[in-house]
Design an enzyme around this catalytic site. Sequence first.
Site, short mmCIF file in Angstrom:
data_model
loop_
_atom_site.label_atom_id
_atom_site.label_comp_id
_atom_site.label_asym_id
_atom_site.label_seq_id
_atom_site.Cartn_x
_atom_site.Cartn_y
_atom_site.Cartn_z
N ARG A 295 5.49 11.72 -3.13
CA ARG A 295 5.14 12.00 -2.02
C ARG A 295 5.73 12.40 -0.53
O ARG A 295 6.90 10.76 -0.83
CB ARG A 295 3.65 11.74 -1.39
CG ARG A 295 2.46 11.76 -3.05
CD ARG A 295 1.40 13.07 -1.85
NE ARG A 295 0.83 12.61 -2.70
CZ ARG A 295 0.11 13.98 -2.85
NH1 ARG A 295 -0.22 15.14 -2.37
NH2 ARG A 295 -1.20 14.73 -3.76
N ARG B 273 12.42 3.92 12.80
CA ARG B 273 11.52 4.77 12.81
C ARG B 273 9.91 5.04 14.03
O ARG B 273 10.83 4.17 14.70
CB ARG B 273 10.27 4.73 11.33
CG ARG B 273 11.16 5.26 9.86
CD ARG B 273 11.49 4.62 8.72
NE ARG B 273 10.18 5.29 8.09
CZ ARG B 273 9.07 5.24 7.94
NH1 ARG B 273 9.46 4.21 7.16
NH2 ARG B 273 7.62 6.36 7.01
N HIS C 297 12.23 -3.95 2.33
CA HIS C 297 11.81 -1.99 2.80
C HIS C 297 13.12 -1.70 2.55
O HIS C 297 14.04 -1.66 2.29
CB HIS C 297 11.31 -2.23 4.26
CG HIS C 297 10.60 -2.75 5.00
ND1 HIS C 297 8.76 -2.88 4.68
CD2 HIS C 297 10.60 -4.25 5.34
CE1 HIS C 297 8.67 -4.08 5.16
NE2 HIS C 297 9.87 -4.96 5.74
N LEU C 298 12.30 -0.43 2.22
CA LEU C 298 13.62 1.08 1.53
C LEU C 298 13.57 1.91 2.30
O LEU C 298 15.32 2.28 2.26
CB LEU C 298 12.13 2.31 0.98
CG LEU C 298 11.66 1.61 -1.10
CD1 LEU C 298 10.41 2.26 -1.08
CD2 LEU C 298 13.07 2.10 -1.74
N PRO D 30 0.56 -1.07 0.28
CA PRO D 30 0.23 0.13 0.26
C PRO D 30 0.52 1.23 0.01
O PRO D 30 1.88 1.53 0.42
CB PRO D 30 -0.46 -0.18 1.00
CG PRO D 30 0.30 -0.59 2.39
CD PRO D 30 0.63 -1.70 0.97
N ASN D 31 0.43 2.73 -0.94
CA ASN D 31 0.54 3.67 -0.76
C ASN D 31 1.99 3.94 -1.98
O ASN D 31 2.61 4.79 -2.27
CB ASN D 31 0.98 4.33 0.71
CG ASN D 31 0.19 4.52 1.09
OD1 ASN D 31 -0.69 5.39 0.73
ND2 ASN D 31 -0.20 3.87 2.51
N GLU E 223 11.75 -10.39 1.94
CA GLU E 223 10.60 -9.36 2.63
C GLU E 223 11.75 -8.05 2.45
O GLU E 223 12.60 -8.42 2.52
CB GLU E 223 10.68 -9.60 4.29
CG GLU E 223 9.61 -8.29 4.24
CD GLU E 223 9.45 -8.36 5.82
OE1 GLU E 223 9.75 -9.42 6.39
OE2 GLU E 223 8.47 -7.37 6.64
N HIS F 280 3.13 -4.69 9.74
CA HIS F 280 3.24 -4.69 10.85
C HIS F 280 1.56 -5.14 11.72
O HIS F 280 1.99 -4.98 12.63
CB HIS F 280 3.35 -2.88 11.42
CG HIS F 280 4.53 -1.90 10.68
ND1 HIS F 280 5.73 -3.11 11.06
CD2 HIS F 280 4.32 -0.61 10.08
CE1 HIS F 280 6.26 -1.80 10.03
NE2 HIS F 280 5.54 -1.02 9.01
N ARG G 62 6.64 0.27 13.81
CA ARG G 62 6.98 -0.15 12.36
C ARG G 62 8.72 -1.21 12.85
O ARG G 62 9.29 -1.64 11.89
CB ARG G 62 7.63 1.25 11.46
CG ARG G 62 7.03 1.84 10.61
CD ARG G 62 7.51 2.63 9.89
NE ARG G 62 6.64 4.16 9.85
CZ ARG G 62 5.41 3.94 8.66
NH1 ARG G 62 5.39 3.45 7.79
NH2 ARG G 62 5.12 5.52 8.84
N ASP H 83 0.22 -15.45 6.94
CA ASP H 83 -0.51 -17.25 6.38
C ASP H 83 -0.35 -17.41 4.78
O ASP H 83 0.64 -17.87 4.93
CB ASP H 83 -1.97 -17.07 7.19
CG ASP H 83 -1.03 -17.44 8.92
OD1 ASP H 83 -0.59 -17.62 9.21
OD2 ASP H 83 -3.04 -17.42 9.18
N TYR I 32 11.04 8.56 1.59
CA TYR I 32 10.82 8.01 0.62
C TYR I 32 11.50 7.55 -0.69
O TYR I 32 11.53 7.15 -0.97
CB TYR I 32 9.47 6.95 0.28
CG TYR I 32 8.66 6.65 0.88
CD1 TYR I 32 7.54 7.56 1.82
CD2 TYR I 32 8.65 5.57 1.98
CE1 TYR I 32 6.69 6.98 2.67
CE2 TYR I 32 8.43 4.83 3.20
CZ TYR I 32 7.28 5.43 3.64
OH TYR I 32 6.46 5.16 5.10
N ASN J 236 7.41 -6.26 -1.10
CA ASN J 236 7.75 -5.08 0.14
C ASN J 236 6.10 -5.01 0.51
O ASN J 236 5.07 -4.19 -0.04
CB ASN J 236 8.36 -3.69 -0.68
CG ASN J 236 8.23 -2.81 0.55
OD1 ASN J 236 7.31 -2.82 1.52
ND2 ASN J 236 8.86 -1.19 -0.03
#
Lengths: 144, 144, 144, 144, 144, 144, 144, 144, 144, 144, 144, 144
Positions: free
Chosen positions: L17, L106, L99-100, L9-10, L97, L79, L110, L86, L22, L73
């Site tokens: 943004r 943070r 993450h940027l 998401p996002n 997995e 979280h 998170r 699952d 990011y 990602n």
Amino acid sequence: MKIMVLHGPNLNLLGKREPSVYGSVTLEEINQKLAELAGELGVEICCKQSNSEGELVDLLHRAAEEADAVVFNPGAFTHYSYALRDAVSAIGIPTIEVHLSNIYSREDFRKHSVIAPVASGHICGMGVTGYLLALRAAAALAGT
Amino acid sequence: MKIMVLHGPNLNLLGKREPSVYGSVTLEEINQKLAELAGELGVEICCKQSNSEGELVDLLHRAAEEADAVVFNPGAFTHYSYALRDAVSAIGIPTIEVHLSNIYSREDFRKHSVIAPVASGHICGMGVTGYLLALRAAAALAGT
Amino acid sequence: MKIMVLHGPNLNLLGKREPSVYGSVTLEEINQKLAELAGELGVEICCKQSNSEGELVDLLHRAAEEADAVVFNPGAFTHYSYALRDAVSAIGIPTIEVHLSNIYSREDFRKHSVIAPVASGHICGMGVTGYLLALRAAAALAGT
Amino acid sequence: MKIMVLHGPNLNLLGKREPSVYGSVTLEEINQKLAELAGELGVEICCKQSNSEGELVDLLHRAAEEADAVVFNPGAFTHYSYALRDAVSAIGIPTIEVHLSNIYSREDFRKHSVIAPVASGHICGMGVTGYLLALRAAAALAGT
Amino acid sequence: MKIMVLHGPNLNLLGKREPSVYGSVTLEEINQKLAELAGELGVEICCKQSNSEGELVDLLHRAAEEADAVVFNPGAFTHYSYALRDAVSAIGIPTIEVHLSNIYSREDFRKHSVIAPVASGHICGMGVTGYLLALRAAAALAGT
Amino acid sequence: MKIMVLHGPNLNLLGKREPSVYGSVTLEEINQKLAELAGELGVEICCKQSNSEGELVDLLHRAAEEADAVVFNPGAFTHYSYALRDAVSAIGIPTIEVHLSNIYSREDFRKHSVIAPVASGHICGMGVTGYLLALRAAAALAGT
Amino acid sequence: MKIMVLHGPNLNLLGKREPSVYGSVTLEEINQKLAELAGELGVEICCKQSNSEGELVDLLHRAAEEADAVVFNPGAFTHYSYALRDAVSAIGIPTIEVHLSNIYSREDFRKHSVIAPVASGHICGMGVTGYLLALRAAAALAGT
Amino acid sequence: MKIMVLHGPNLNLLGKREPSVYGSVTLEEINQKLAELAGELGVEICCKQSNSEGELVDLLHRAAEEADAVVFNPGAFTHYSYALRDAVSAIGIPTIEVHLSNIYSREDFRKHSVIAPVASGHICGMGVTGYLLALRAAAALAGT
Amino acid sequence: MKIMVLHGPNLNLLGKREPSVYGSVTLEEINQKLAELAGELGVEICCKQSNSEGELVDLLHRAAEEADAVVFNPGAFTHYSYALRDAVSAIGIPTIEVHLSNIYSREDFRKHSVIAPVASGHICGMGVTGYLLALRAAAALAGT
Amino acid sequence: MKIMVLHGPNLNLLGKREPSVYGSVTLEEINQKLAELAGELGVEICCKQSNSEGELVDLLHRAAEEADAVVFNPGAFTHYSYALRDAVSAIGIPTIEVHLSNIYSREDFRKHSVIAPVASGHICGMGVTGYLLALRAAAALAGT
Amino acid sequence: MKIMVLHGPNLNLLGKREPSVYGSVTLEEINQKLAELAGELGVEICCKQSNSEGELVDLLHRAAEEADAVVFNPGAFTHYSYALRDAVSAIGIPTIEVHLSNIYSREDFRKHSVIAPVASGHICGMGVTGYLLALRAAAALAGT
Amino acid sequence: MKIMVLHGPNLNLLGKREPSVYGSVTLEEINQKLAELAGELGVEICCKQSNSEGELVDLLHRAAEEADAVVFNPGAFTHYSYALRDAVSAIGIPTIEVHLSNIYSREDFRKHSVIAPVASGHICGMGVTGYLLALRAAAALAGT
């Protein structure tokens, strides 16, 4: 009397993945056994599975209009979906929460259900047998 | 097939005290309904109630010798008796934990069962119906 | 008016062990003083001590049949016996919880009573004086 | 023998607000009943109420100079005023903590008293009766 | 209709200290804007600021006698003053809790308000605008 | 250079109560020693003690106008007065937090200071010596 | 009188790394200022820095033999080295814990010192000034 | 010298249930080995097993009268029986707590013993060897 | 059979510091008694003490090569050294954790051992006797 | 100026289910009142409701392109949807979080909003009035 | 470009102990593969292993002088060494934290890294592959 | 070999943004760089982004049928989405997995990933470089 059976996320993989945890019975076979018992109990059932929390909320709202009770295995949503909890609480028809595995003997996060406090009944740990008991429970409570 | 039904502390007051919480059905009436269903299922049951944790441990040990499965409502011991938990785990025959009320919608201390992780099945929130479902579950699991 | 006085585990050792914590007065002497005050208040008392949680549950059930109120020092059971809590709540007659020592100024585990939320009154920290006040409280509340 | 009775914040509204929680007896009526009992016990009492934590600390310091014991209902300060706790501990005369309601059967924040560990006695849950018992306790402990 | 506006501790320094956190508008300017809006809404307001918890409790009690609703910025007392919480709950007239800053995006201790559970409304994060909205809310709720 | 010395609740009892904890030196004697050191350091001091949180907030606001730094022993307010914390943070002049005893080796509640995060310095555990060091610190930091 | 000054891990990088946090003064410059003050106070100091917990324990044991007091900045070991805590407690000579930064206004893990409960004094937040105050404190306490 | 050996709940099933956890040695065989070692050490032992907390409290009180030390495996009561803790503390003779398995490498609830803080010694993780060591410990401590 | 005996941080001060906690026996005297028992048991021992966590890890690695079992008193490292825990787990020879004092009846931080879950046995609270029992345990387990 | 109004899960049942909690006003009626106020304020609004977290994230992204501010009632997602939190934070236009009920006076899980820390404003507890205030807030903040 | 590779405690036992957890590859073989990749990437590497926290801090300080980036497997120190955390933060060159196993799927204490918050990158769960990826990451980030 | 790349998401707002958090690289540019590396590695990739948890669960199920490994990602779902956890666990193909940002430096929420325990690898904190490393990892692990 019509009972909606809702299966939550990843249950479409039943029998195909992680048999050591979820057994080797497929979701279709479970629905099949439920249909047989429904026949015996003289009730009509409608079975749905979705990986989407929003879709399951919509289905619960539809159940409030079209059914007399719900058998609901929320899968992993059990542990954090307050949206589904509020839906179960809002629709006000008997909703039996059921789990194939004993959620209390697995990882810590599974030992807490946000659905249980608003469900009419809570059954877990007995595989397919649990689903059949849940259907009996739904039929019994819908009757009262 | 013989199934032992064990009722924990204060359940002897059922129907006489706090009907708003535990309903107006007495323990005898529950045992009566269980006996009727047992007849239908072709199984033999033996019902015991005790306010003593030690006595319930002894009864579970006896069940291991004399019965094929147990239906067990541990009452308040559910939340802290690791002795009963170890007994259920040790005797190794199917034990179905059952509660009349929905323990997940009452005080915080009732929302945690130390028995559930070692029980073969967990049923709560459906009053007497729950006991009858538990008997069906015990019979089903004892058979496998 | 009849009031049952229940003493919990280890209180039979009062005056013989750990005087620095529990004082040098024996349980018999406490019962003696209670009897004297009962005479003054015109009430009948019956004093029992047990180290068994189950036995104390049974005694509380008997009090519901035979007495108008209970003075109850649950001893160490105060901190974990939900069975005794449910018994106090179920029997529905005034039950005054009393402790000789100030449970809030000792080890952490003693600072939480599972009985207090369902007791009609809670008195602690004043040794024998506390028992006498508890008897007055029981007589007062039983009267209303 | 002189005993100071201190009433904490909002107790001036007793009998006028939230009768379902605090009863319909006003603070004046409580002081009146205390005065009657004081007469019976042959002790002198002085009753004060304040909504200010600082003022109550000052009053406790004055009690150390002018009185032999204190009956103290700290109201909501019970749950966070370590300043009042240190004052009770510092003045070194018997201080009986009393509450009208059973603080252990209400919101979570009320189930912890920072005053109790340093009070000579702790009485709660018995409305006005509790105040009268606290006065007896203060008189008894001040005597020793 | 009369509405009391209560400002809690340190708000007298508004506009003079820490503008990066609380903005550059002084308390007087806020009261000025509130008076203007009150005029528009046809209600009478009375603004008070105090650094004393006891004084704010007294002012809330006075509001119960003299006003129809309260707009209340408890400042730091928000996070621990159960005395103010009990006052808001006891006086029984609509009380709108308001904060200039977003208390949920600052230090952990600010993310919990003991006043919110008993306030009629809770507005935060919008600086002066929030105060004006709170006045509208107080007027609206006082009317019902 | 002018330094305000603020003593919090119960410190007026220093030397008169609980010498085993707070030593036998009275508050006056501490102020006397501070005055002597102030003379040596060529700074002016003004000492105040209050049992009222509100009054101490007002005094801190006055310090912002009249003094260059503050030596502040918040007493029990250390552990819960966010109002005093915000005042220290708002007034923006060096504020040295000092405690006679080692707050980290006493009850759990004393091991957390809400003032420390916004104080310019934190000194504890060294009795009167700590006060003298705090005055030196205040003078040093006020100078920069 | 001989005072040992112990600097913990990473303090050898002072003035070279992260000046925004630890200032631009090097460890050598701090030791230099300490030596000057020692001269004024008529005491002898010996300064050591180590990144090894074991070495610092050994140095504390040596201090017990060779010095009258210790000034100790345990650096990050402050937050978890119970070995250093036991050493400080065991050697039984005055040990002043000092930190350059205000450990209470930084990350959560820094807000808890395992050394503080057994240190004779605790000084933090005042950069080099804090070290000088700690030396004065050590000299003062070693003298008593 | 007489040493009482007390075995807690479910230990009567040793060797018959869950050998993977508790080994294949029966309780009788353990008592047999203890008797042999007792002979070597010239002490008399008396072995009792009970599933009842109350009975174990009574047995501990009897030990205070009839024995010089106790070897005590409280089984699951280890983790919640404050009644047994108070009994061990009250009887004042050396009591060695022993566990067959390493309670620190099993479920979380087993990692906390309420008995350990008042036991004279604590031995776990070494099966039957642990029992024999406990007997040696009891004999050694009873002698001092 | 060769058994390594490892003593952790500060144990070199045994008998010289804090006798009220650790007794008056020196480390040398303990090693002496261990040597005597070793002789009786026909095993060879090698005793080492270090204040350095890294050195103790190296010594455990050496034990894996040169010894058949380890007796290990990790001192304060017991409560936080996961490096020593991983070493004990990695070397795979029986390691008996021993403590002179009852770590469960002292400060909270001592009530949790990170070594216990991977040790072959855990003995505490019995001073020198505990060390001797640990040597017997090591010899017994090394033999199997 | 265009303001998007987003209603979260189950709000489509407003007025039809659980009136005791959410009032008897339907979602349509709320949108109707919002439209009226929008007219007065001279702003354009667009109202959407969805039971799907993903859909609400998409709608927030669309708002960033098409609107100047958002009024957002996240319903049960308030308490766990970090996806919606990141969306509100990412789109960077004023977003006012609003709740019909006082989320701080209901179940524990509702007392924590993951949206509040990144919302421009937070309004709750005032039913429909709250929605109208939120629209005013959105219009005010969008203008700045 | 020079990259330092640091291996933490017990990694010298790789391939020799607990292969089920850490695989059968020895540390030398890992260093060998790293050297090969370094050649491909045209960077120089220097590999060190130590069981001593102090030594690893010293090595990190040396890296700040002699290298452009660090690949660091802190082993068990990951979970509690704030000294190593401060060193990584202080030296200010890219430091990639790497673990052979998935620390998030093992014991609870391994699921929290105190190094991660100040590391430039965090790679775990992929055995030797993870080390090689970490070297690529170090080379990439050192270049920017 | 086919690798599915899933963006949560996002992430469609990347580069548009919150660049400070990011970075300024868009999602398309990341997919572009992944495609280039895929070419070098001789693997086929398919990139998808969705704001819907349900859709991502469906995509993971499709990956089990159509791909050999997944680079995932999960964005904010990391979280709390046990449904995605699952799914990753059920599909049984290597899932990396990524993450940027460094999720461990943070906000608190998170710092905990529910996906990590069942992922084959975990990479975070290195922006786009991390994605490229994850693709290499997926290719490497899919090969074994």
